[in-house]
Write a protein that holds these residues in place. Structure first.
Motif, PDB file in Angstrom:
ATOM      1  N   ALA A   1      -9.101  -2.048   1.040  1.00  0.00           N
ATOM      2  CA  ALA A   1      -7.670  -2.374   1.075  1.00  0.00           C
ATOM      3  C   ALA A   1      -6.942  -1.767  -0.118  1.00  0.00           C
ATOM      4  CB  ALA A   1      -7.482  -3.887   1.097  1.00  0.00           C
ATOM      5  N   GLU A   2      -7.567  -1.822  -1.289  1.00  0.00           N
ATOM      6  CA  GLU A   2      -6.901  -1.299  -2.480  1.00  0.00           C
ATOM      7  C   GLU A   2      -6.893   0.229  -2.490  1.00  0.00           C
ATOM      8  OE1 GLU A   2      -7.077  -3.167  -6.190  1.00  0.00           O
ATOM      9  OE2 GLU A   2      -7.917  -5.046  -5.422  1.00  0.00           O
ATOM     10  N   ILE A   3      -7.946   0.858  -1.967  1.00  0.00           N
ATOM     11  CA  ILE A   3      -7.938   2.317  -1.835  1.00  0.00           C
ATOM     12  C   ILE A   3      -6.839   2.735  -0.864  1.00  0.00           C
ATOM     13  CG2 ILE A   3      -9.218   4.305  -0.945  1.00  0.00           C
ATOM     14  CD1 ILE A   3     -11.762   3.031  -2.061  1.00  0.00           C
ATOM     15  N   VAL A   4      -6.741   2.036   0.265  1.00  0.00           N
ATOM     16  CA  VAL A   4      -5.709   2.339   1.260  1.00  0.00           C
ATOM     17  C   VAL A   4      -4.326   2.241   0.634  1.00  0.00           C
ATOM     18  CG1 VAL A   4      -4.568   1.465   3.341  1.00  0.00           C
ATOM     19  CG2 VAL A   4      -7.052   1.732   3.301  1.00  0.00           C
ATOM     20  N   GLU A   5      -4.083   1.154  -0.088  1.00  0.00           N
ATOM     21  CA  GLU A   5      -2.763   0.958  -0.705  1.00  0.00           C
ATOM     22  C   GLU A   5      -2.473   2.068  -1.702  1.00  0.00           C
ATOM     23  OE1 GLU A   5       0.902  -0.279  -1.867  1.00  0.00           O
ATOM     24  OE2 GLU A   5      -0.249  -0.767  -0.073  1.00  0.00           O
ATOM     25  N   ARG A   6      -3.460   2.452  -2.475  1.00  0.00           N
ATOM     26  CA  ARG A   6      -3.265   3.506  -3.484  1.00  0.00           C
ATOM     27  C   ARG A   6      -2.957   4.838  -2.814  1.00  0.00           C
ATOM     28  NH1 ARG A   6      -5.407   3.467  -8.982  1.00  0.00           N
ATOM     29  NH2 ARG A   6      -5.284   5.564  -9.880  1.00  0.00           N
ATOM     30  N   VAL A   7      -3.691   5.162  -1.753  1.00  0.00           N
ATOM     31  CA  VAL A   7      -3.493   6.433  -1.061  1.00  0.00           C
ATOM     32  C   VAL A   7      -2.137   6.457  -0.359  1.00  0.00           C
ATOM     33  CG1 VAL A   7      -4.308   7.879   0.846  1.00  0.00           C
ATOM     34  CG2 VAL A   7      -5.936   6.946  -0.799  1.00  0.00           C
ATOM     35  N   LEU A   8      -1.787   5.365   0.326  1.00  0.00           N
ATOM     36  CA  LEU A   8      -0.504   5.337   1.011  1.00  0.00           C
ATOM     37  C   LEU A   8       0.656   5.362   0.030  1.00  0.00           C
ATOM     38  CD1 LEU A   8      -2.277   4.766   3.485  1.00  0.00           C
ATOM     39  CD2 LEU A   8      -0.535   3.161   4.258  1.00  0.00           C
ATOM     40  N   ALA A   9       0.487   4.708  -1.110  1.00  0.00           N
ATOM     41  CA  ALA A   9       1.540   4.728  -2.124  1.00  0.00           C
ATOM     42  C   ALA A   9       1.742   6.149  -2.642  1.00  0.00           C
ATOM     43  CB  ALA A   9       1.193   3.791  -3.273  1.00  0.00           C
TER      44      ALA A   9
ATOM     45  N   GLY B   1      -8.816  -0.740 -13.279  1.00  0.00           N
ATOM     46  CA  GLY B   1      -7.995   0.383 -12.854  1.00  0.00           C
ATOM     47  C   GLY B   1      -8.765   1.685 -12.859  1.00  0.00           C
ATOM     48  N   GLU B   2      -9.599   1.871 -13.885  1.00  0.00           N
ATOM     49  CA  GLU B   2     -10.428   3.070 -13.958  1.00  0.00           C
ATOM     50  C   GLU B   2     -11.411   3.120 -12.793  1.00  0.00           C
ATOM     51  OE1 GLU B   2     -12.316   2.823 -17.711  1.00  0.00           O
ATOM     52  OE2 GLU B   2     -10.627   3.635 -18.840  1.00  0.00           O
ATOM     53  N   VAL B   3     -12.006   1.985 -12.485  1.00  0.00           N
ATOM     54  CA  VAL B   3     -12.974   1.930 -11.388  1.00  0.00           C
ATOM     55  C   VAL B   3     -12.281   2.217 -10.058  1.00  0.00           C
ATOM     56  CG1 VAL B   3     -14.538   0.432 -10.092  1.00  0.00           C
ATOM     57  CG2 VAL B   3     -14.542   0.366 -12.586  1.00  0.00           C
ATOM     58  N   LEU B   4     -11.089   1.644  -9.852  1.00  0.00           N
ATOM     59  CA  LEU B   4     -10.354   1.889  -8.608  1.00  0.00           C
ATOM     60  C   LEU B   4      -9.973   3.363  -8.490  1.00  0.00           C
ATOM     61  CD1 LEU B   4      -8.981   0.972  -6.026  1.00  0.00           C
ATOM     62  CD2 LEU B   4      -6.982   0.328  -7.393  1.00  0.00           C
ATOM     63  N   ALA B   5      -9.531   3.966  -9.594  1.00  0.00           N
ATOM     64  CA  ALA B   5      -9.178   5.387  -9.564  1.00  0.00           C
ATOM     65  C   ALA B   5     -10.391   6.238  -9.189  1.00  0.00           C
ATOM     66  CB  ALA B   5      -8.621   5.818 -10.920  1.00  0.00           C
ATOM     67  N   ALA B   6     -11.547   5.904  -9.747  1.00  0.00           N
ATOM     68  CA  ALA B   6     -12.768   6.653  -9.445  1.00  0.00           C
ATOM     69  C   ALA B   6     -13.207   6.430  -8.001  1.00  0.00           C
ATOM     70  CB  ALA B   6     -13.885   6.247 -10.404  1.00  0.00           C
ATOM     71  N   ALA B   7     -13.067   5.200  -7.514  1.00  0.00           N
ATOM     72  CA  ALA B   7     -13.428   4.906  -6.122  1.00  0.00           C
ATOM     73  C   ALA B   7     -12.499   5.644  -5.159  1.00  0.00           C
ATOM     74  CB  ALA B   7     -13.360   3.404  -5.873  1.00  0.00           C
TER      75      ALA B   7
END
Length: 202
Positions: free
Chosen positions: A63-71, A17-23
């Motif tokens: 895909a996960e960055i897109v989902e996070r941003v759209l959410a 989760g930390e890595v995804l947030a940073a990415a």
């Protein structure tokens, strides 16, 4: 043995989760042009192997960055009943200083998705379908007849996307906010119609 495995899994999930947030923060700052695992790894301060371990591929990370941003941009899936004005709450959040960073990347992502990046197009399509489905479910709970829910949800999300893009490009706060209020008035009219039974499918 099971406790040790579970503990490792929990630590893995937390670190991921930390890595995804940073990415995601990297994408918010740098955009998505030329986004690669190696560039993200350098920016985030982790090894390329760590990103591969957590996400497997650039496509999965995108895909996960897109989902996070759209959410973060379109978090209206449930039209919460404890919020008397969910659309205006969304608008205030999306047009705040922090929110505009997400909206800007959201608009950029949708633009890139239309110009041949298959991974991006797939991620955007999947996320938008999910947001439309969730919003449609919320509209049904507000009294929307089920046959109308998907079209109304689609129109509402399309209207918001267009207004977000207009605001970022033109900077015309007064005009775009007035257009948003017009959109809200139409939604409120329909909600009132559902309650009274006057807004039925033709």
């Amino acid at each position: 043995m099971d406790e040790r495995v579970d503990g490792r899994k929990l630590r893995f999930q937390h670190r991921r989760g930390e890595v995804l947030a940073a990415a995601t923060e990297h994408a918010l700052e740098q955009g998505i042009d030329g986004l690669s695992l190696r560039k993200v790894a350098q920016s985030v301060g982790v090894s390329h192997a760590t990103l591969v371990h957590h996400f497997g591929s650039r496509d999965r990370l995108v895909a996960e960055i897109v989902e996070r941003v759209l959410a973060d941009t379109l978090s209206v899936p449930d039209l919460p009943r404890d919020d008397p004005d969910p659309l205006r709450s969304l608008w205030r959040r999306a047009t705040s200083e922090r929110g505009r960073r997400h909206v800007r990347l959201f608009v950029a992502i949708t633009g890139h998705a239309m110009y041949g990046d298959p991974a991006l197009a797939k991620a955007v399509a999947a996320s938008m379908r999910q947001r439309t489905d969730l919003l449609a479910e919320g509209l049904v709970r507000y009294g929307c007849p089920e046959p109308q829910a998907q079209p109304v949800a689609t129109s509402l999300l399309a209207g918001l996307r267009g207004l977000f893009a207009d605001l970022l490009i033109s900077g015309d706060e007064q005009r775009v906010t007035a257009a948003f209020e017009d959109l809200v008035a139409e939604v409120e009219r329909r909600v009132a119609g559902w309650g009274s039974g006057t807004d039925k499918p033709r």
